[in-house]
Design an enzyme around this catalytic site. Structure first.
Site, PDB file in Angstrom:
ATOM      1  N   HIS A  59      -7.259  -0.468  -1.332  1.00  0.00           N
ATOM      2  CA  HIS A  59      -7.642  -1.749  -0.861  1.00  0.00           C
ATOM      3  C   HIS A  59      -7.121  -2.564  -1.717  1.00  0.00           C
ATOM      4  O   HIS A  59      -7.322  -3.055  -2.708  1.00  0.00           O
ATOM      5  CB  HIS A  59      -9.145  -1.923  -0.638  1.00  0.00           C
ATOM      6  N   ARG A  71       0.860  -1.152   0.178  1.00  0.00           N
ATOM      7  CA  ARG A  71       0.100   0.128   0.007  1.00  0.00           C
ATOM      8  C   ARG A  71       0.828   1.190   0.052  1.00  0.00           C
ATOM      9  O   ARG A  71       0.585   2.338  -0.551  1.00  0.00           O
ATOM     10  CB  ARG A  71      -0.958  -0.097   1.135  1.00  0.00           C
ATOM     11  N   HIS A  97       4.032 -15.366   4.212  1.00  0.00           N
ATOM     12  CA  HIS A  97       5.080 -14.013   4.573  1.00  0.00           C
ATOM     13  C   HIS A  97       6.348 -14.764   3.993  1.00  0.00           C
ATOM     14  O   HIS A  97       6.995 -15.212   4.790  1.00  0.00           O
ATOM     15  CB  HIS A  97       4.881 -14.005   6.001  1.00  0.00           C
TER      16      HIS A  97
HETATM   17  P1  NAD Z   1      16.152  -9.380  18.468  1.00  0.00           P
HETATM   18  O1  NAD Z   1      17.382 -10.274  17.963  1.00  0.00           O
HETATM   19  O2  NAD Z   1      16.224  -7.890  18.451  1.00  0.00           O
HETATM   20  O3  NAD Z   1      15.150 -10.094  19.260  1.00  0.00           O
HETATM   21  C1  NAD Z   1      15.029 -11.234  19.818  1.00  0.00           C
HETATM   22  C2  NAD Z   1      14.773 -11.375  21.040  1.00  0.00           C
HETATM   23  O4  NAD Z   1      14.457 -12.704  21.473  1.00  0.00           O
HETATM   24  C3  NAD Z   1      16.044 -11.186  21.998  1.00  0.00           C
HETATM   25  O5  NAD Z   1      15.947 -10.358  22.849  1.00  0.00           O
HETATM   26  C4  NAD Z   1      16.304 -12.606  22.554  1.00  0.00           C
HETATM   27  O6  NAD Z   1      16.928 -12.441  23.759  1.00  0.00           O
HETATM   28  C5  NAD Z   1      14.968 -13.002  23.065  1.00  0.00           C
HETATM   29  N1  NAD Z   1      15.005 -14.723  22.826  1.00  0.00           N
HETATM   30  C6  NAD Z   1      15.521 -15.591  21.968  1.00  0.00           C
HETATM   31  N2  NAD Z   1      15.178 -16.788  22.547  1.00  0.00           N
HETATM   32  C7  NAD Z   1      14.300 -16.539  23.618  1.00  0.00           C
HETATM   33  C8  NAD Z   1      13.517 -17.392  24.388  1.00  0.00           C
HETATM   34  N3  NAD Z   1      13.581 -18.634  24.468  1.00  0.00           N
HETATM   35  N4  NAD Z   1      12.510 -16.881  25.362  1.00  0.00           N
HETATM   36  C9  NAD Z   1      12.531 -15.394  25.374  1.00  0.00           C
HETATM   37  N5  NAD Z   1      13.193 -14.631  24.492  1.00  0.00           N
HETATM   38  C10 NAD Z   1      14.036 -15.186  23.729  1.00  0.00           C
HETATM   39  O7  NAD Z   1      15.147  -9.648  17.174  1.00  0.00           O
HETATM   40  P2  NAD Z   1      14.160  -8.941  16.111  1.00  0.00           P
HETATM   41  O8  NAD Z   1      14.670  -7.928  15.379  1.00  0.00           O
HETATM   42  O9  NAD Z   1      13.339  -8.272  17.483  1.00  0.00           O
HETATM   43  O10 NAD Z   1      13.201  -9.883  15.428  1.00  0.00           O
HETATM   44  C11 NAD Z   1      12.417 -10.905  16.295  1.00  0.00           C
HETATM   45  C12 NAD Z   1      11.767 -11.927  15.335  1.00  0.00           C
HETATM   46  O11 NAD Z   1      10.942 -11.228  14.519  1.00  0.00           O
HETATM   47  C13 NAD Z   1      12.880 -12.500  14.149  1.00  0.00           C
HETATM   48  O12 NAD Z   1      12.455 -13.819  14.265  1.00  0.00           O
HETATM   49  C14 NAD Z   1      12.531 -11.672  13.122  1.00  0.00           C
HETATM   50  O13 NAD Z   1      12.670 -12.277  11.805  1.00  0.00           O
HETATM   51  C15 NAD Z   1      11.106 -11.666  13.133  1.00  0.00           C
HETATM   52  N6  NAD Z   1      10.503 -10.510  12.136  1.00  0.00           N
HETATM   53  C16 NAD Z   1       9.283 -10.817  11.775  1.00  0.00           C
HETATM   54  C17 NAD Z   1       8.855 -10.060  10.829  1.00  0.00           C
HETATM   55  C18 NAD Z   1       7.306 -10.442  10.314  1.00  0.00           C
HETATM   56  O14 NAD Z   1       6.632  -9.652   9.298  1.00  0.00           O
HETATM   57  N7  NAD Z   1       6.728 -11.571  10.771  1.00  0.00           N
HETATM   58  C19 NAD Z   1       9.379  -8.605  10.666  1.00  0.00           C
HETATM   59  C20 NAD Z   1      10.661  -8.397  11.347  1.00  0.00           C
HETATM   60  C21 NAD Z   1      11.029  -9.310  12.212  1.00  0.00           C
END
Ligand code: NAD
Length: 335
Positions: free
Chosen positions: A168, A153, A175
């Site tokens: 829309h 968008r 994803h």
């Molecule tokens: P990040 O490394 O900044 O944060 C991850 C956190 O998870 C860390 O603080 C780590 O200590 C914690 N962690 C790891 N294992 C854990 C556990 N067993 N219990 C509790 N906490 C735990 O990473 P981020 O940039 O915040 O990204 C997080 C996730 O989001 C990644 O998998 C990334 O690929 C995903 N992400 C998804 C999208 C989407 O569209 N779905 C977009 C961006 C990022």
């Protein structure tokens, strides 16, 4: 009246940003922040308390799983990052184990919670969590293509000089790489996209549409090259999903749940436009697709299914990683 409780597990960039959007979108919410590194959750909560002081929210609670009791929503952003030499499947397996462990800890304490999976691969992880909980399908939601749709968008808004709420158009499917744009039913300013293009004299031919799809796919790469991580877009999407749940607002968002069947692919977690309300996410009307879009959605569903089977198969083969008592507790809590 009870204040809604949102538990965010993973206090990294995505978790912290999601907490901020949730606080601004839902001022009444209590927001619990949990991380394997407790000090990180504490740092985020303190910083967030200062940020949200201007917006009328002051209820961030860093801590452990005992604070998750009676959670309404559990957002999982905890995950490992990609390390050199790691395949996508390796990462999926590690993050699936992390998500499973989190769910097993929280399910006995919050049996009615709705789960929102943002850690990647989010569609696969949502399936793994659903498989473990065996609750209503609507209660385990992958953020799916909400972010991809926001990116689409934004691109169309720039291209057509129209604000994005007037556009829309949805990204459907995985994803990830196999996602597709539902061009045939896209509308702008209340009229079909093609009619809008004809009236305004703007052009959006097949090459431009392919380029837009590629730009949606490659947005994350571009952002990471610039600043190392993407977190505002997904943090905002999580805030919007949580707001729709807490406000029971029947919002339509392109999220994923495990569908019984999509384009002939059984039990698969892909995004379609879903109604999100206080009970979770449900499909109220299957999108009208052209033959080409059907094919592309089927390809995407197959890709997610294959990735999911890889993770579910290897989890079963390697056996459960948790204690029998925790497994019993999680089973009892599942509906
Ligand atoms: P990040 O490394 O900044 O944060 C991850 C956190 O998870 C860390 O603080 C780590 O200590 C914690 N962690 C790891 N294992 C854990 C556990 N067993 N219990 C509790 N906490 C735990 O990473 P981020 O940039 O915040 O990204 C997080 C996730 O989001 C990644 O998998 C990334 O690929 C995903 N992400 C998804 C999208 C989407 O569209 N779905 C977009 C961006 C990022």
């Amino acid at each position: 009246m009870r204040q809604p409780k949102i538990v965010i597990v993973g206090a990294g960039l995505v978790g912290g940003t999601a907490a901020l959007f949730c606080a601004v979108a839902i001022p009444s919410a209590q927001i619990v922040i949990i991380d394997v590194e407790r000090i990180r959750a504490e740092g985020q909560a303190l910083d967030l308390a200062h940020a949200s002081a201007f917006w009328g929210h002051d209820r961030f609670y860093p801590g452990d799983y005992d604070l998750a009791g009676d959670a309404d929503i559990v957002v999982i952003t905890a995950g490992a990052g990609v390390k050199p030499g790691m395949t996508r499947l390796d990462l999926a397996q590690i993050n699936a184990r992390i998500a499973t462990d989190i769910v097993e800890r929280i399910a006995p304490l919050a049996p009615e919670a709705i789960y929102v999976l943002a850690a990647n691969p989010c569609d696969v992880l949502a399936h793994v969590v659903y498989d473990r909980l065996r609750c209503g399908r609507e209660r385990v939601i992958s953020t799916g293509t909400t972010l991809d749709t926001a990116r689409l968008r934004a691109l169309l808004s720039e291209r057509l000089s129209v604000v994005s709420p007037a556009i829309h158009a949805y990204v459907l499917g995985e994803h990830g790489e196999s996602a597709l744009i539902h061009w045939s039913r896209a509308s702008v300013s209340g009229m079909p996209l093609d009619a809008f293009l004809a009236q305004t004299g703007k052009e959006l031919g097949p090459a431009s549409r392919d380029l837009i799809l590629r730009s949606v796919h490659e947005a994350a790469k571009l952002i990471k090259e610039g600043k190392g991580a993407t977190h505002y877009g997904i943090g905002s999407a999580i805030g919007r999903i949580c707001q729709a749940i807490v406000h029971n607002s029947d919002t339509i968002l392109p999220v994923a749940i495990v569908h019984a069947e999509v384009e002939g692919v059984p039990e698969v977690c892909v995004s379609l436009p879903m109604r999100v309300d206080g009970s979770g996410a449900r499909l109220v009307a299957y999108p009208e697709l052209t033959a080409g879009e059907r094919k592309a959605l089927q390809r995407s569903a197959r890709a997610v299914k294959e990735a999911t089977e890889g993770v579910l198969g290897s989890n079963k083969a390697s056996g459960p990683k948790t204690s029998p008592s925790r497994r019993r507790a999680a089973k009892g809590a599942a509906r």
